[in-house]
Scaffold this active site. Structure first.
Site, PDB file in Angstrom:
ATOM      1  N   LYS A 147       0.715  -0.785   0.138  1.00 20.51           N
ATOM      2  CA  LYS A 147      -0.344   0.152   0.099  1.00 20.51           C
ATOM      3  C   LYS A 147       1.115   1.156   0.193  1.00 20.51           C
ATOM      4  CE  LYS A 147      -3.464   2.603   1.195  1.00 20.51           C
ATOM      5  NZ  LYS A 147      -5.303   2.520   0.280  1.00 20.51           N
ATOM      6  N   ASP A 191      -5.026   0.155   6.572  1.00 19.92           N
ATOM      7  CA  ASP A 191      -5.180  -0.928   4.976  1.00 19.92           C
ATOM      8  C   ASP A 191      -3.831  -1.721   5.097  1.00 19.92           C
ATOM      9  OD1 ASP A 191      -7.179   0.341   4.534  1.00 19.92           O
ATOM     10  OD2 ASP A 191      -6.556   0.860   3.193  1.00 19.92           O
ATOM     11  N   ASN A 230     -18.169  -5.608  -5.052  1.00 15.80           N
ATOM     12  CA  ASN A 230     -18.010  -6.223  -3.355  1.00 15.80           C
ATOM     13  C   ASN A 230     -18.748  -5.973  -2.597  1.00 15.80           C
ATOM     14  OD1 ASN A 230     -16.322  -6.929  -1.360  1.00 15.80           O
ATOM     15  ND2 ASN A 230     -16.546  -4.294  -1.144  1.00 15.80           N
TER      16      ASN A 230
HETATM   17  N1  LIG Z   1     -17.251  -7.631   1.497  1.00 15.53           N
HETATM   18  C1  LIG Z   1     -17.051  -6.758   2.526  1.00 15.53           C
HETATM   19  N2  LIG Z   1     -17.205  -7.673   4.219  1.00 15.53           N
HETATM   20  C2  LIG Z   1     -17.553  -6.951   5.053  1.00 15.53           C
HETATM   21  N3  LIG Z   1     -17.156  -5.056   5.501  1.00 15.53           N
HETATM   22  C3  LIG Z   1     -17.025  -4.797   3.753  1.00 15.53           C
HETATM   23  C4  LIG Z   1     -17.264  -5.761   2.356  1.00 15.53           C
HETATM   24  N4  LIG Z   1     -16.538  -4.876   2.031  1.00 15.53           N
HETATM   25  C5  LIG Z   1     -16.022  -3.792   2.350  1.00 15.53           C
HETATM   26  N5  LIG Z   1     -16.365  -3.145   3.745  1.00 15.53           N
HETATM   27  C6  LIG Z   1     -15.673  -2.469   4.925  1.00 15.53           C
HETATM   28  O1  LIG Z   1     -16.172  -1.217   4.623  1.00 15.53           O
HETATM   29  C7  LIG Z   1     -15.197  -0.412   4.190  1.00 15.53           C
HETATM   30  C8  LIG Z   1     -14.320  -0.348   3.199  1.00 15.53           C
HETATM   31  O2  LIG Z   1     -14.299  -0.965   2.910  1.00 15.53           O
HETATM   32  P1  LIG Z   1     -12.501  -0.953   2.817  1.00 15.53           P
HETATM   33  O3  LIG Z   1     -11.321  -0.188   3.283  1.00 15.53           O
HETATM   34  O4  LIG Z   1     -11.718  -2.339   1.796  1.00 15.53           O
HETATM   35  O5  LIG Z   1     -12.083  -0.403   1.399  1.00 15.53           O
HETATM   36  P2  LIG Z   1     -11.187   0.647   0.135  1.00 15.53           P
HETATM   37  O6  LIG Z   1     -11.601   0.532  -1.137  1.00 15.53           O
HETATM   38  O7  LIG Z   1      -9.783  -0.300   1.059  1.00 15.53           O
HETATM   39  O8  LIG Z   1     -10.929   1.912   0.793  1.00 15.53           O
HETATM   40  P3  LIG Z   1      -9.824   3.554   1.090  1.00 15.53           P
HETATM   41  O9  LIG Z   1     -10.205   3.996   0.081  1.00 15.53           O
HETATM   42  O10 LIG Z   1      -9.518   4.032   2.039  1.00 15.53           O
HETATM   43  O11 LIG Z   1      -8.504   2.545   0.617  1.00 15.53           O
HETATM   44  C9  LIG Z   1     -14.549  -1.471   5.056  1.00 15.53           C
HETATM   45  O12 LIG Z   1     -15.270  -0.826   6.766  1.00 15.53           O
HETATM   46  C10 LIG Z   1     -14.528  -2.667   5.048  1.00 15.53           C
HETATM   47  O13 LIG Z   1     -14.061  -3.343   6.290  1.00 15.53           O
HETATM   48 MG   LIG Z   2      -7.987   0.111   1.486  1.00 12.94          MG
END
Ligand SMILES: Nc1ncnc2c1ncn2[C@@H]1O[C@H](COP(=O)(O)OP(=O)(O)OP(=O)(O)O)[C@@H](O)[C@H]1O
Ligand SMILES: [Mg+2]
Length: 238
Positions: free
Chosen positions: A36, A51, A169
């Site tokens: 990351k 992350d 997702n």
């Molecule tokens: N399939 C899933 N099952 C359970 N929780 C999820 C799922 N997808 C996302 N979440 C929850 O939603 C939130 C955002 O997901 P995630 O952190 O993976 O997004 P991201 O795209 O990586 O965000 P960022 O831009 O901040 O990196 C988190 O709290 C995560 O645990």
């Molecule tokens: Mg993320």
């Protein structure tokens, strides 16, 4: 084998969940190198890049190998870096990316959406071609995702990316809305030729490595199939 650059339709759509699942899945078959490169908003997690920490845990690595620049404020990286007086060095980003494949299969999580800058003038969507990675687009399954996904794929293709496909997702527990029930079929119908919908990831109530690996198994098989061979020392080959 080419590594992956996991981007998405927006911030908070599941890039980390999908990346972490792929790391946990791939790790059973060989060494992985999750990264990351830039993470902002660490102040919301006690100063830790959350992350990168999940990616590290899924890979069994120390956090220091997984994050290059951690920024405190929950802002676009260039804004957070400017306000913190931190340089986002393109040379350091390129060097970090170049070092990954010697450690294992690179699985790199982007930041925010595809047209977010990781340094002034360098966008996430530029990175797959620049770093020789296949792009995976995580699309948060909600109303609006159809346009956001097609825009993201177009932006990646316009920058010369090899787009491996889209992952839809699930963002909440409980029954899906009508839009959510139709999004997979609509994406299959409208994505450009050569860009498949790799699969749908369910809601994972407890996002632990094992559960995340199971949740992305179908996607991982589409991405890696029987070609998964990421080096020596592969453990637990199935
Ligand atoms: N399939 C899933 N099952 C359970 N929780 C999820 C799922 N997808 C996302 N979440 C929850 O939603 C939130 C955002 O997901 P995630 O952190 O993976 O997004 P991201 O795209 O990586 O965000 P960022 O831009 O901040 O990196 C988190 O709290 C995560 O645990
Ligand atoms: Mg993320």
């Amino acid at each position: 084998m080419k590594g992956l650059l996991v981007t998405g339709t927006d911030t908070g759509v599941g890039k980390t969940v999908v990346s972490a699942g792929l790391v946990a899945w791939a790790r059973r078959r060989g060494p992985v190198a999750p990264w990351k490169p830039v993470e902002s908003g660490t102040a919301e997690h006690g100063g830790r890049p959350a992350d990168a920490a999940l990616l590290a845990r899924c890979a069994g690595l120390e956090l220091e190998h997984v994050c290059l620049v951690a920024l405190s404020e929950p802002l676009a990286p260039v804004v957070a870096a400017r306000r913190a007086g931190v340089e986002l060095s393109v040379a350091a980003l390129d060097a970090g990316a170049a070092a990954l494949s010697a450690r294992g299969l690179p699985i790199v999580e982007g930041v925010g959406g595809a047209l977010v800058e990781v340094s002034e003038g360098l966008m996430v969507a530029d990175l797959p071609a620049r770093w020789g990675l296949r792009a995976v687009v995580v699309a948060g399954n909600r109303l609006g995702v159809l346009s956001h996904t097609l825009l993201t794929v177009e932006a990646l293709l316009a920058r010369g990316a090899d787009v491996a496909g889209v992952v839809l997702n699930t963002l909440h527990a409980g029954p899906p809305s009508v839009a959510e029930q139709n999004n997979a079929a609509e994406l299959r119908r409208t994505l450009p030729a050569g860009v498949p919908l790799l699969g749908t990831v369910p809601f994972v109530a407890e996002p632990e490595p094992e559960a995340l690996a199971r949740a992305v198994e179908g996607v991982a098989l589409r991405l890696f199939g029987g070609r998964m061979d990421v080096g020596q020392g592969a453990q637990g080959k199935r």
